[in-house]
Design an enzyme around this catalytic site. Structure first.
Site, PDB file in Angstrom:
ATOM      1  N   LEU A 189       5.266   1.160   2.225  1.00 25.48           N
ATOM      2  CA  LEU A 189       4.826   1.390   0.780  1.00 25.48           C
ATOM      3  C   LEU A 189       3.833   2.351   0.529  1.00 25.48           C
ATOM      4  CD1 LEU A 189       4.812  -2.531   0.334  1.00 25.48           C
ATOM      5  CD2 LEU A 189       6.605  -0.981  -0.388  1.00 25.48           C
ATOM      6  N   HIS A 190       4.119   3.675   1.029  1.00 25.45           N
ATOM      7  CA  HIS A 190       3.128   4.645   0.814  1.00 25.45           C
ATOM      8  C   HIS A 190       3.736   5.806   0.181  1.00 25.45           C
ATOM      9  CE1 HIS A 190       0.772   2.717   4.422  1.00 25.45           C
ATOM     10  NE2 HIS A 190       0.670   2.189   3.276  1.00 25.45           N
ATOM     11  N   PRO A 191       4.593   5.561  -0.896  1.00 25.93           N
ATOM     12  CA  PRO A 191       5.209   6.813  -1.574  1.00 25.93           C
ATOM     13  C   PRO A 191       4.125   7.824  -2.065  1.00 25.93           C
ATOM     14  CG  PRO A 191       5.403   4.995  -2.834  1.00 25.93           C
ATOM     15  CD  PRO A 191       4.791   4.745  -1.684  1.00 25.93           C
TER      16      PRO A 191
END
Length: 560
Positions: A471-473
């Site tokens: 969850l690190h775009p």
């Protein structure tokens, strides 16, 4: 609501909360924050209770519920991406882990022409300004002590944490007292955005205290459908709320929608790759082919073990115990629900050719997936692991002129040989650590991936099946000089190249992703952007030494 503002901030998430607070400190600035989601109500247990972090994902009351298009190198799997659709954005639904990244990340940011103000010395004072670090001494020159983000260290007092740290030492690594301080490399307790047993989101820390100001207005459930222009000058925005359309004007518009929503709105507004926009019937306003490109993310897996001793947090997943755990939290802000349980982990180099850590470990004294699926064991523990600097790159493209249609995006996980090699190294390093003597009293055997996964090929096939986004775009509107055709945002001003009165401030402008969770770097960038936007003198750079492999003694900055 007024008809005109000095600043309109699109997105009340991590960056938007910082900007709304800081820009409205000047009473002459009238500021409007538009958030598509609802408010982060103080009574909402799924936001405020740290251990409830797994529940908002997939719930439309909190989450945009995105997913990739079929990932071509993961057998066509679609990978779900939770993104906060609520005030505070993803800081209201994330794992609350606070990691700045390695100082060398920022040294690399600063290398290209025009990026010199983004080295570690220039970023450090902004990290310190946002922090109130309870785990650091007052004379710690690396850490902040008076900022709005209150940080808890550890405590990592479950015996499994200490056994894991000791196992790291037995495997040839070190312990470090603070992964955000002098030395990131090694194992130790993590900082988390938890204070007095409650989540510290960006909205709680920045925006809510500022909302009493008369010059700051926050509108929730306000979905921005378009930017309004005169030529290449942005004049305001149009948004929908409760079925009604509203148009408001502004001297400046700041996009803080995050790495998915910001490039989407730019493309909808005619800012992006001209050929793609024309194919959708959108008249290009300016050709910026980098909008939606260079898309990065961290992929991770869980290496899970059964635990022989009844010391893990696994029983807390028992639904019969949850009411008592919930009541403990409601009436005392304590107990199992008062922690995110990501209280420790580590950063290591996967081989001696790597200059600084390229693998991250989150340790959990429990065996459970992010969606709440628990491992088939009475007691268990796990590490989340994945490469930090994959050279796989993805892209995001809108597929319709309709702003309510979600864009297509893909990260191309596992698309390069280097990426695959690092994944094999990551699993082998994880297994080596988890197999050390320090964990022998607890090690009940590997659950996942399991003993049947051994060869390099089997490891990659397992990652294809089991890997999840961390969850690190980021990096989908990356900053860089105008001479770089693929850059979108000016690094000195955050202004979109070729446009007037339009800036982007969020994870999308990162030139490269950092080592670790990216929420802290986003807050830092927003703090710096606020000074730039307000015309304030930037904080003076702080040139202090930090640990570098091959430069310092290998044990420098470690603890026993």
């Amino acid at each position: 609501m007024k008809q005109s503002y000095d600043y309109i901030i699109i997105g009340g998430g991590s960056a938007g909360s910082v900007l709304g607070s800081r820009i409205s400190e000047d009473v002459s600035n009238n500021v409007l924050v538009l958030e598509a989601g609802r408010s982060d109500y103080p009574w909402d247990l799924l936001i405020q209770m740290p251990a409830a972090l797994m529940y908002p994902a997939g719930n439309k009351l909190y989450d945009w519920i995105y997913e990739t298009t079929p990932e071509p190198h993961m057998d066509g799997r679609k990978v779900g991406h939770a993104r906060g659709k609520v005030l505070g954005g993803s800081s209201s639904i994330n794992g609350m882990i606070y990691q700045r990244g390695n100082p060398m990340d920022y040294e690399k940011w600063a290398k290209p022409e025009g990026m010199d103000s983004w080295d570690y010395a220039h970023c450090l004072p902004y990290f310190k300004r946002l922090e109130k670090t309870f785990g650091a001494t007052k004379d710690d020159q690396f850490r902040g002590h008076h900022g709005p983000i209150k940080l808890r260290r550890g405590p990592a007092d479950n015996p499994l944490f200490q056994a894991f740290f000791d196992a790291g030492v037995e495997a040839g690594y070190n312990k470090t007292p603070d992964v955000n301080g002098f030395r990131q490399e090694g194992f130790g307790p993590f900082d988390s955005q938890v204070h007095n047993g409650r989540r510290v989101s960006a909205s709680r820390a920045y925006l809510h205290p500022a909302m009493k100001r008369k010059n700051l207005e926050v509108q929730t459930r306000a979905f921005v459908t378009k930017l309004n222009f005169e030529g290449n000058k942005v004049t305001g925005v149009t948004f929908k709320k409760n079925g009604r359309e509203h148009t408001v004007n502004a001297k400046e518009v700041i996009l803080s929608g995050g790495a998915i929503n910001s490039p989407q709105l730019l493309q909808l507004s005619g800012i992006g790759d001209s050929e793609h926009l024309r194919s959708l019937g959108i008249e290009p306003r300016i050709h910026l082919p980098g909008v939606g490109e260079n898309f990065e993310d961290h992929l991770e897996v869980y290496v899970q073990h059964a635990c022989k001793e009844p010391v893990s947090m696994q029983p807390s997943l028992n639904k019969l115990k949850m009411p008592f755990i919930g009541l403990q939290w409601i009436f005392g802000r304590k107990g199992a629900a008062a922690s995110n349980h990501f209280e420790g982990g580590g950063f290591v180099r996967s081989n001696e050719d790597v200059d600084y850590p390229n693998l991250m470990f989150h340790f959990l004294p429990i065996a459970v997936r992010y969606d709440g699926t628990k491992a088939p064991a009475a007691h268990g523990y796990q590490v989340h692991v994945g490469p930090m600097y994959s050279n796989s790159r993805g892209h995001l493209k809108i597929k319709s002129k309709d702003p309510f249609v979600k864009p297509d995006f893909v990260f191309n996980y596992l698309s390069t040989e280097e990426d695959k090699r690092e994944w094999v190294e990551a699993i082998k390093v994880a297994r080596n650590i988890l197999g050390q003597k320090a964990l022998d009293p607890y090690n009940g055997g590997e659950i996942s991936p399991g003993p049947e996964v051994q060869t390099d090929e089997e490891i990659i096939e397992w990652v294809k099946r089991d890997g999840e986004t961390a969850l690190h775009p980021s990096c989908s509107c990356r900053m860089g000089p105008a001479s770089d055709e693929m850059s979108v945002v000016d690094p000195e001003t955050f202004k979109v190249h070729g446009m007037e009165n339009l800036r982007v401030v969020d994870a999308s402008v990162m030139p490269r992703t950092t080592n670790g969770n990216i929420h802290s770097p986003v807050l830092m960038m927003a703090e710096k952007a606020a000074d730039i936007i307000r015309g304030k003198k930037p904080l003076d750079p702080e040139y202090i030494d930090f640990y570098r492999h091959g430069v310092h003694d290998k044990d420098a900055g470690t603890i026993k």
